[in-house]
Design a protein around this motif. Structure first.
Motif, PDB file in Angstrom:
ATOM      1  N   GLU A  33       0.737  -0.946  -0.043  1.00  0.00           N
ATOM      2  CA  GLU A  33       0.480   0.604  -0.248  1.00  0.00           C
ATOM      3  C   GLU A  33       1.032   1.069  -0.581  1.00  0.00           C
ATOM      4  N   ALA A  34       0.599   2.400  -0.885  1.00  0.00           N
ATOM      5  CA  ALA A  34       2.002   3.467  -1.158  1.00  0.00           C
ATOM      6  C   ALA A  34       0.500   4.509  -1.126  1.00  0.00           C
ATOM      7  N   PHE A  35       0.963   5.745  -1.063  1.00  0.00           N
ATOM      8  CA  PHE A  35       0.843   7.569  -1.044  1.00  0.00           C
ATOM      9  C   PHE A  35       2.075   7.952  -2.283  1.00  0.00           C
ATOM     10  N   VAL A  36       1.376   8.265  -2.713  1.00  0.00           N
ATOM     11  CA  VAL A  36       2.223   8.725  -4.161  1.00  0.00           C
ATOM     12  C   VAL A  36       1.634  10.108  -4.097  1.00  0.00           C
ATOM     13  N   LEU A  37       2.884  11.446  -4.243  1.00  0.00           N
ATOM     14  CA  LEU A  37       2.597  12.103  -4.523  1.00  0.00           C
ATOM     15  C   LEU A  37       2.731  12.719  -5.836  1.00  0.00           C
ATOM     16  N   ILE A  38       2.261  13.793  -6.562  1.00  0.00           N
ATOM     17  CA  ILE A  38       3.297  13.778  -8.003  1.00  0.00           C
ATOM     18  C   ILE A  38       2.379  14.924  -8.786  1.00  0.00           C
ATOM     19  N   GLU A  39       3.137  15.820  -8.967  1.00  0.00           N
ATOM     20  CA  GLU A  39       3.138  17.284  -9.300  1.00  0.00           C
ATOM     21  C   GLU A  39       3.518  16.768 -10.839  1.00  0.00           C
ATOM     22  N   VAL A  40       2.247  17.568 -11.469  1.00  0.00           N
ATOM     23  CA  VAL A  40       2.456  17.600 -12.705  1.00  0.00           C
ATOM     24  C   VAL A  40       3.118  18.791 -13.645  1.00  0.00           C
ATOM     25  N   SER A  41       3.272  18.604 -14.628  1.00  0.00           N
ATOM     26  CA  SER A  41       4.005  19.861 -15.685  1.00  0.00           C
ATOM     27  C   SER A  41       2.615  20.537 -16.277  1.00  0.00           C
ATOM     28  N   GLU A  42       2.306  20.218 -16.094  1.00  0.00           N
ATOM     29  CA  GLU A  42       0.831  20.907 -16.723  1.00  0.00           C
ATOM     30  C   GLU A  42      -0.596  21.163 -15.663  1.00  0.00           C
ATOM     31  N   GLN A  43      -0.655  22.304 -15.319  1.00  0.00           N
ATOM     32  CA  GLN A  43      -2.426  22.311 -14.907  1.00  0.00           C
ATOM     33  C   GLN A  43      -3.508  21.908 -15.418  1.00  0.00           C
ATOM     34  N   GLY A  44      -4.413  22.075 -14.970  1.00  0.00           N
ATOM     35  CA  GLY A  44      -5.822  21.363 -16.748  1.00  0.00           C
ATOM     36  C   GLY A  44      -6.369  20.031 -15.763  1.00  0.00           C
ATOM     37  N   ALA A  45      -7.444  20.364 -16.590  1.00  0.00           N
ATOM     38  CA  ALA A  45      -8.685  19.392 -17.284  1.00  0.00           C
ATOM     39  C   ALA A  45      -7.676  18.222 -17.673  1.00  0.00           C
ATOM     40  N   GLU A  46      -6.910  18.747 -18.787  1.00  0.00           N
ATOM     41  CA  GLU A  46      -5.739  17.531 -19.238  1.00  0.00           C
ATOM     42  C   GLU A  46      -5.375  16.608 -18.177  1.00  0.00           C
ATOM     43  N   ALA A  47      -4.262  16.901 -16.842  1.00  0.00           N
ATOM     44  CA  ALA A  47      -3.749  16.014 -16.691  1.00  0.00           C
ATOM     45  C   ALA A  47      -4.640  15.248 -15.326  1.00  0.00           C
ATOM     46  N   GLN A  48      -5.590  16.465 -15.540  1.00  0.00           N
ATOM     47  CA  GLN A  48      -6.928  15.113 -14.219  1.00  0.00           C
ATOM     48  C   GLN A  48      -7.542  14.341 -14.738  1.00  0.00           C
ATOM     49  N   ALA A  49      -8.144  14.892 -16.396  1.00  0.00           N
ATOM     50  CA  ALA A  49      -8.319  13.505 -17.639  1.00  0.00           C
ATOM     51  C   ALA A  49      -7.925  12.151 -17.137  1.00  0.00           C
ATOM     52  N   ALA A  50      -6.407  12.207 -17.462  1.00  0.00           N
ATOM     53  CA  ALA A  50      -5.847  11.160 -17.184  1.00  0.00           C
ATOM     54  C   ALA A  50      -5.661  11.065 -17.024  1.00  0.00           C
ATOM     55  N   LEU A  51      -5.491  11.394 -15.405  1.00  0.00           N
ATOM     56  CA  LEU A  51      -5.767  10.694 -13.770  1.00  0.00           C
ATOM     57  C   LEU A  51      -6.590  10.044 -13.668  1.00  0.00           C
ATOM     58  N   CYS A  52      -7.710   9.812 -13.781  1.00  0.00           N
ATOM     59  CA  CYS A  52      -9.133   9.621 -13.979  1.00  0.00           C
ATOM     60  C   CYS A  52      -9.450   8.950 -14.775  1.00  0.00           C
ATOM     61  N   ALA A  53      -8.789   8.291 -16.219  1.00  0.00           N
ATOM     62  CA  ALA A  53      -8.307   7.927 -17.507  1.00  0.00           C
ATOM     63  C   ALA A  53      -8.494   6.671 -16.690  1.00  0.00           C
ATOM     64  N   LEU A  54      -6.692   6.797 -16.051  1.00  0.00           N
ATOM     65  CA  LEU A  54      -5.252   5.648 -15.714  1.00  0.00           C
ATOM     66  C   LEU A  54      -6.514   4.846 -14.686  1.00  0.00           C
ATOM     67  N   ARG A  55      -7.006   5.741 -13.209  1.00  0.00           N
ATOM     68  CA  ARG A  55      -7.681   5.289 -12.657  1.00  0.00           C
ATOM     69  C   ARG A  55      -9.361   3.813 -13.328  1.00  0.00           C
ATOM     70  N   ALA A  56      -9.688   4.939 -14.123  1.00  0.00           N
ATOM     71  CA  ALA A  56     -11.126   3.952 -14.569  1.00  0.00           C
ATOM     72  C   ALA A  56     -10.054   3.006 -15.370  1.00  0.00           C
ATOM     73  N   GLU A  57      -9.096   2.010 -15.669  1.00  0.00           N
ATOM     74  CA  GLU A  57      -8.474   1.426 -15.942  1.00  0.00           C
ATOM     75  C   GLU A  57      -7.815   0.610 -15.225  1.00  0.00           C
ATOM     76  N   THR A  58      -7.408   0.557 -14.223  1.00  0.00           N
ATOM     77  CA  THR A  58      -6.438   0.954 -13.110  1.00  0.00           C
ATOM     78  C   THR A  58      -6.537   0.472 -11.732  1.00  0.00           C
ATOM     79  N   PRO A  59      -7.726  -0.094 -11.216  1.00  0.00           N
ATOM     80  CA  PRO A  59      -8.365  -0.613 -10.413  1.00  0.00           C
ATOM     81  C   PRO A  59      -7.746  -0.562  -8.653  1.00  0.00           C
ATOM     82  N   GLU A  60      -6.527  -0.808  -9.047  1.00  0.00           N
ATOM     83  CA  GLU A  60      -5.180  -0.946  -7.997  1.00  0.00           C
ATOM     84  C   GLU A  60      -5.290   1.458  -7.242  1.00  0.00           C
ATOM     85  N   VAL A  61      -5.236   1.664  -7.667  1.00  0.00           N
ATOM     86  CA  VAL A  61      -5.766   3.432  -7.587  1.00  0.00           C
ATOM     87  C   VAL A  61      -6.778   3.453  -6.963  1.00  0.00           C
TER      88      VAL A  61
END
Length: 156
Positions: A67-95
């Motif tokens: 079990e881990a806590f991952v802190l990330i800083e994105v290079s581009e703020q905004g909807a794109e990074a958040q959408a990419a994280l949500c897409a990753l979550r949708a296909e990665t139940p471990e997140v």
């Protein structure tokens, strides 16, 4: 959201402790008869105060070794990074959780994986799918305290 009175808060506390409690027992504990208690629970569910009831499971019994806590800083703020994280979550139940946070980092993820190799693969996938500036992973060694119950004032 509707205003929660003392009885609503007491009902919610009971359900956060054990969502399998029979309505009769909850009603007795909060000072209501069964039918009004059941109606309040239904109203709390319909209004989204109680979005769902779930079972908690022991991660070790399920084969979760990391079990881990991952802190990330994105290079581009905004909807794109958040959408990419949500897409990753949708296909990665471990997140299991994604939080947008204030401070030095932009997001906090809670990840539960069967082993370190699986965790590493998730981090690699994260790095290739999300525009990252920095990723800091913190592996949990031991859970000291844990609750899913929010603190509610149940005193008149």
């Amino acid at each position: 959201m509707p205003e929660l009175d003392l009885i609503d808060r007491k009902i919610i506390v009971q359900l956060m402790e054990d969502a399998t409690l029979p309505v009769a027992l909850i009603a007795d504990r909060v000072g209501l008869s069964q039918t009004p208690c059941w109606k309040r629970i239904r109203r709390l569910e319909q209004n989204g105060v109680i979005p769902r009831r779930v079972a908690l499971a022991d991660p070790a019994a399920l084969g979760i070794q990391v079990e881990a806590f991952v802190l990330i800083e994105v290079s581009e703020q905004g909807a794109e990074a958040q959408a990419a994280l949500c897409a990753l979550r949708a296909e990665t139940p471990e997140v299991m959780e994604i939080w947008r946070i204030a401070g030095e980092h932009d997001y906090l993820l809670r990840i539960a994986a069967p082993d370190i190799a699986s965790f590493d693969a998730i981090c690699h996938r994260l790095q290739t799918r999300v525009p990252l500036r920095r990723l800091n992973a913190h592996l949990a060694l031991e859970r000291i305290a844990f609750t899913t119950a929010y603190p509610l004032d149940t005193h008149p």
